[in-house]
Design a protein around this motif. Structure first.
Motif, PDB file in Angstrom:
ATOM      1  N   GLY A 142       0.812  -1.212   0.000  1.00  0.00           N
ATOM      2  CA  GLY A 142       0.000   0.000   0.000  1.00  0.00           C
ATOM      3  C   GLY A 142       0.843   1.258   0.000  1.00  0.00           C
ATOM      4  O   GLY A 142       0.534   2.233  -0.705  1.00  0.00           O
ATOM      5  N   ILE A 143       1.919   1.266   0.785  1.00  0.00           N
ATOM      6  CA  ILE A 143       2.814   2.423   0.829  1.00  0.00           C
ATOM      7  C   ILE A 143       3.438   2.670  -0.543  1.00  0.00           C
ATOM      8  O   ILE A 143       3.585   3.816  -0.989  1.00  0.00           O
ATOM      9  CB  ILE A 143       3.917   2.220   1.894  1.00  0.00           C
ATOM     10  N   ALA A 144       3.809   1.582  -1.239  1.00  0.00           N
ATOM     11  CA  ALA A 144       4.376   1.728  -2.584  1.00  0.00           C
ATOM     12  C   ALA A 144       3.367   2.379  -3.524  1.00  0.00           C
ATOM     13  O   ALA A 144       3.717   3.251  -4.331  1.00  0.00           O
ATOM     14  CB  ALA A 144       4.806   0.366  -3.119  1.00  0.00           C
ATOM     15  N   SER A 145       2.096   1.996  -3.420  1.00  0.00           N
ATOM     16  CA  SER A 145       1.057   2.591  -4.262  1.00  0.00           C
ATOM     17  C   SER A 145       0.898   4.073  -3.966  1.00  0.00           C
ATOM     18  O   SER A 145       0.748   4.893  -4.882  1.00  0.00           O
ATOM     19  CB  SER A 145      -0.280   1.872  -4.055  1.00  0.00           C
ATOM     20  N   LEU A 146       0.923   4.438  -2.678  1.00  0.00           N
ATOM     21  CA  LEU A 146       0.804   5.847  -2.311  1.00  0.00           C
ATOM     22  C   LEU A 146       2.018   6.647  -2.792  1.00  0.00           C
ATOM     23  O   LEU A 146       1.885   7.807  -3.220  1.00  0.00           O
ATOM     24  CB  LEU A 146       0.651   5.984  -0.798  1.00  0.00           C
ATOM     25  N   ALA A 147       3.193   6.031  -2.730  1.00  0.00           N
ATOM     26  CA  ALA A 147       4.396   6.714  -3.215  1.00  0.00           C
ATOM     27  C   ALA A 147       4.314   6.937  -4.724  1.00  0.00           C
ATOM     28  O   ALA A 147       4.696   8.002  -5.239  1.00  0.00           O
ATOM     29  CB  ALA A 147       5.642   5.904  -2.865  1.00  0.00           C
ATOM     30  N   ILE A 148       3.814   5.949  -5.446  1.00  0.00           N
ATOM     31  CA  ILE A 148       3.616   6.091  -6.895  1.00  0.00           C
ATOM     32  C   ILE A 148       2.628   7.221  -7.173  1.00  0.00           C
ATOM     33  O   ILE A 148       2.834   8.046  -8.078  1.00  0.00           O
ATOM     34  CB  ILE A 148       3.118   4.770  -7.504  1.00  0.00           C
ATOM     35  N   ALA A 149       1.560   7.298  -6.379  1.00  0.00           N
ATOM     36  CA  ALA A 149       0.578   8.371  -6.539  1.00  0.00           C
ATOM     37  C   ALA A 149       1.228   9.734  -6.340  1.00  0.00           C
ATOM     38  O   ALA A 149       0.937  10.692  -7.081  1.00  0.00           O
ATOM     39  CB  ALA A 149      -0.577   8.180  -5.559  1.00  0.00           C
ATOM     40  N   ALA A 150       2.105   9.843  -5.348  1.00  0.00           N
ATOM     41  CA  ALA A 150       2.772  11.118  -5.079  1.00  0.00           C
ATOM     42  C   ALA A 150       3.678  11.526  -6.238  1.00  0.00           C
ATOM     43  O   ALA A 150       3.716  12.700  -6.640  1.00  0.00           O
ATOM     44  CB  ALA A 150       3.578  11.017  -3.782  1.00  0.00           C
ATOM     45  N   VAL A 151       4.409  10.561  -6.793  1.00  0.00           N
ATOM     46  CA  VAL A 151       5.281  10.855  -7.935  1.00  0.00           C
ATOM     47  C   VAL A 151       4.456  11.343  -9.130  1.00  0.00           C
ATOM     48  O   VAL A 151       4.790  12.339  -9.777  1.00  0.00           O
ATOM     49  CB  VAL A 151       6.097   9.604  -8.322  1.00  0.00           C
ATOM     50  N   LEU A 152       3.354  10.653  -9.411  1.00  0.00           N
ATOM     51  CA  LEU A 152       2.519  11.024 -10.549  1.00  0.00           C
ATOM     52  C   LEU A 152       1.872  12.389 -10.344  1.00  0.00           C
ATOM     53  O   LEU A 152       1.756  13.189 -11.283  1.00  0.00           O
ATOM     54  CB  LEU A 152       1.446   9.959 -10.781  1.00  0.00           C
ATOM     55  N   ALA A 153       1.443  12.670  -9.127  1.00  0.00           N
ATOM     56  CA  ALA A 153       0.845  13.973  -8.839  1.00  0.00           C
ATOM     57  C   ALA A 153       1.865  15.088  -9.054  1.00  0.00           C
ATOM     58  O   ALA A 153       1.542  16.149  -9.594  1.00  0.00           O
ATOM     59  CB  ALA A 153       0.301  14.002  -7.417  1.00  0.00           C
ATOM     60  N   GLY A 154       3.117  14.843  -8.632  1.00  0.00           N
ATOM     61  CA  GLY A 154       4.165  15.844  -8.838  1.00  0.00           C
ATOM     62  C   GLY A 154       4.443  16.099 -10.308  1.00  0.00           C
ATOM     63  O   GLY A 154       4.590  17.250 -10.733  1.00  0.00           O
ATOM     64  N   VAL A 155       4.505  15.028 -11.095  1.00  0.00           N
ATOM     65  CA  VAL A 155       4.743  15.177 -12.533  1.00  0.00           C
ATOM     66  C   VAL A 155       3.571  15.893 -13.201  1.00  0.00           C
ATOM     67  O   VAL A 155       3.752  16.780 -14.051  1.00  0.00           O
ATOM     68  CB  VAL A 155       4.979  13.802 -13.186  1.00  0.00           C
ATOM     69  N   ALA A 156       2.344  15.522 -12.815  1.00  0.00           N
ATOM     70  CA  ALA A 156       1.165  16.169 -13.391  1.00  0.00           C
ATOM     71  C   ALA A 156       1.159  17.660 -13.091  1.00  0.00           C
ATOM     72  O   ALA A 156       0.841  18.489 -13.962  1.00  0.00           O
ATOM     73  CB  ALA A 156      -0.105  15.514 -12.846  1.00  0.00           C
ATOM     74  N   LEU A 157       1.508  18.031 -11.859  1.00  0.00           N
ATOM     75  CA  LEU A 157       1.556  19.451 -11.483  1.00  0.00           C
ATOM     76  C   LEU A 157       2.623  20.177 -12.288  1.00  0.00           C
ATOM     77  O   LEU A 157       2.388  21.283 -12.788  1.00  0.00           O
ATOM     78  CB  LEU A 157       1.839  19.574  -9.983  1.00  0.00           C
ATOM     79  N   ARG A 158       3.793  19.564 -12.418  1.00  0.00           N
ATOM     80  CA  ARG A 158       4.892  20.197 -13.171  1.00  0.00           C
ATOM     81  C   ARG A 158       4.506  20.424 -14.620  1.00  0.00           C
ATOM     82  O   ARG A 158       4.711  21.518 -15.177  1.00  0.00           O
ATOM     83  CB  ARG A 158       6.134  19.309 -13.080  1.00  0.00           C
ATOM     84  N   LEU A 159       3.920  19.421 -15.271  1.00  0.00           N
ATOM     85  CA  LEU A 159       3.526  19.557 -16.672  1.00  0.00           C
ATOM     86  C   LEU A 159       2.355  20.530 -16.821  1.00  0.00           C
ATOM     87  O   LEU A 159       2.290  21.294 -17.787  1.00  0.00           O
ATOM     88  CB  LEU A 159       3.157  18.189 -17.241  1.00  0.00           C
ATOM     89  N   GLY A 160       1.423  20.494 -15.871  1.00  0.00           N
ATOM     90  CA  GLY A 160       0.289  21.400 -15.938  1.00  0.00           C
ATOM     91  C   GLY A 160       0.708  22.851 -15.849  1.00  0.00           C
ATOM     92  O   GLY A 160       0.240  23.705 -16.622  1.00  0.00           O
ATOM     93  N   LEU A 161       1.618  23.174 -14.930  1.00  0.00           N
ATOM     94  CA  LEU A 161       2.094  24.552 -14.795  1.00  0.00           C
ATOM     95  C   LEU A 161       2.867  24.996 -16.022  1.00  0.00           C
ATOM     96  O   LEU A 161       2.767  26.152 -16.453  1.00  0.00           O
ATOM     97  CB  LEU A 161       2.972  24.671 -13.541  1.00  0.00           C
ATOM     98  N   SER A 162       3.646  24.085 -16.609  1.00  0.00           N
ATOM     99  CA  SER A 162       4.407  24.421 -17.808  1.00  0.00           C
ATOM    100  C   SER A 162       3.477  24.789 -18.963  1.00  0.00           C
ATOM    101  O   SER A 162       3.687  25.786 -19.663  1.00  0.00           O
ATOM    102  CB  SER A 162       5.310  23.251 -18.204  1.00  0.00           C
ATOM    103  N   ASN A 163       2.421  23.991 -19.164  1.00  0.00           N
ATOM    104  CA  ASN A 163       1.497  24.274 -20.257  1.00  0.00           C
ATOM    105  C   ASN A 163       0.596  25.463 -19.955  1.00  0.00           C
ATOM    106  O   ASN A 163       0.193  26.190 -20.870  1.00  0.00           O
ATOM    107  CB  ASN A 163       0.667  23.024 -20.563  1.00  0.00           C
TER     108      ASN A 163
END
Length: 342
Positions: A205-226
């Motif tokens: 479960g912790i691994a899944s939450l960590a994956i979610a955090a990584v994806l959220a960070g990437v989504a935020l970075r790409l969203g702000l760039s666009n």
């Protein structure tokens, strides 16, 4: 600015398409394999990774649509072309990473933590799939890195600076997505291994939450760039400075009173300039000078798609007030002084 840095836009348009197609093929194959492994083993982190890969596959479809749509020629409805279509679809891709990838991964993580203990059946399947996925995602990442580094060299920028300021979201999106994918694979493998060693579903479960955090960070970075590219951002400051100096060097120009630039799309810039011309010029000479100067800007700077020039006296108070309100007193005065002494 050196001559080779002025020509910042010459690169084959098909390179981005090949990069996206490579990523699409890799993500689709990996998504199917992860999905089968998640069903067979019951691993929450593998289910999270399945959602991640399907989100990445959908994103590549968005980017292909973006590349095709942004290549359409200008028409009556879009006189400056369709360049910003690329940013719209890239923004949707960022949203897809968050909704399909991050939120589902978080759900799987919370479910694994709250549903009690469960065993991962046949964990070897997960390790094999994760290993193959690492190779495929790595190959896609290498392709994206190759293109991005080539573009960074063409723009005379460092790799990180180019990722931060690039006006081409296709290759940079692939780089961020595939980097997150490799991190996710490592996290999933670690979660599976710790679950297998300790017998506690907590680690899955912790691994899944960590994956979610990584994806959220990437989504935020790409969203702000666009978001930046969609909100009337000016051209690369180095290009702005080079155009300012170029205009100031023209024999008919006494001073550049105002200079506006706008990013229309990838390697497509609009330039609007107000110029104080020599008082001795006749009306016909002014017209010919405007045409020649505009053509010269586009010839010197291939990224410049459109040029609009307006002759105004440098001391026109209305124009000076607008320039000061936009740039501030120091930069407004520097603009006129710098262009005048060129």
């Amino acid at each position: 600015m050196p001559e080779d840095t002025e020509k910042t836009g010459a690169r084959p348009g098909g390179e981005s398409k090949v990069t996206v197609l490579v990523a699409l093929g890799a993500n689709l194959a990996v998504a199917v394999a992860k999905g089968v492994a998640a069903v067979l083993t019951g691993s929450a982190s593998m289910a999270a990774e399945t959602a991640h890969s399907f989100a990445d596959t959908l994103n590549q479809v968005f980017l292909l649509i973006a590349l095709k749509g942004s290549a359409k020629p200008a028409d009556r409805a879009h006189p400056f072309g369709y360049g910003r279509v690329r940013y719209f679809w890239a923004l949707l891709a960022a949203g897809s990473i968050f909704v399909t990838g991050a939120l589902y991964s978080a759900f799987e993580g919370v479910h694994a933590l709250t549903s009690g203990e469960h065993d991962i059946e046949s964990p070897l399947i997960n390790y094999v799939v994760l290993g193959v996925a690492f190779v495929l995602e790595g190959a896609s990442l290498l392709r994206g890195l190759q293109q991005t580094r080539d573009e960074a060299r063409q723009h005379r920028l460092g790799f990180r600076d180019f990722l931060r300021t690039s006006d081409d979201p296709t290759a940079t999106t692939v780089v961020f997505e595939d980097s997150a994918a490799l991190i996710g694979l490592v996290l999933a493998a670690a979660g599976n291994a710790l679950h297998q060693v300790t017998g506690h579903a907590f680690w899955d479960g912790i691994a899944s939450l960590a994956i979610a955090a990584v994806l959220a960070g990437v989504a935020l970075r790409l969203g702000l760039s666009n978001k930046r590219l969609l909100t009337d951002v000016q051209a690369d400051p180095r290009l702005v400075r080079a155009v300012l100096v170029h205009l100031g060097d023209e024999p008919e120009v006494e001073a550049v009173v105002d200079l506006l630039t706008l990013t229309l799309g990838t390697d497509s810039v609009l330039v609007c300039a107000r110029l104080d011309l020599e008082n001795s010029l006749s009306a016909a000479e002014v017209e010919r000078a405007m045409v020649r100067i505009g053509d010269g800007v586009q010839e010197a700077f291939p990224d410049v798609a459109e040029v609009f020039l307006e002759p105004v006296p440098r001391h026109d108070q209305g124009v000076r007030d607008r320039v000061r309100s936009r740039y501030g007193d120091r930069l407004a005065e520097f603009m006129v002084h710098e262009a005048s002494r060129s």
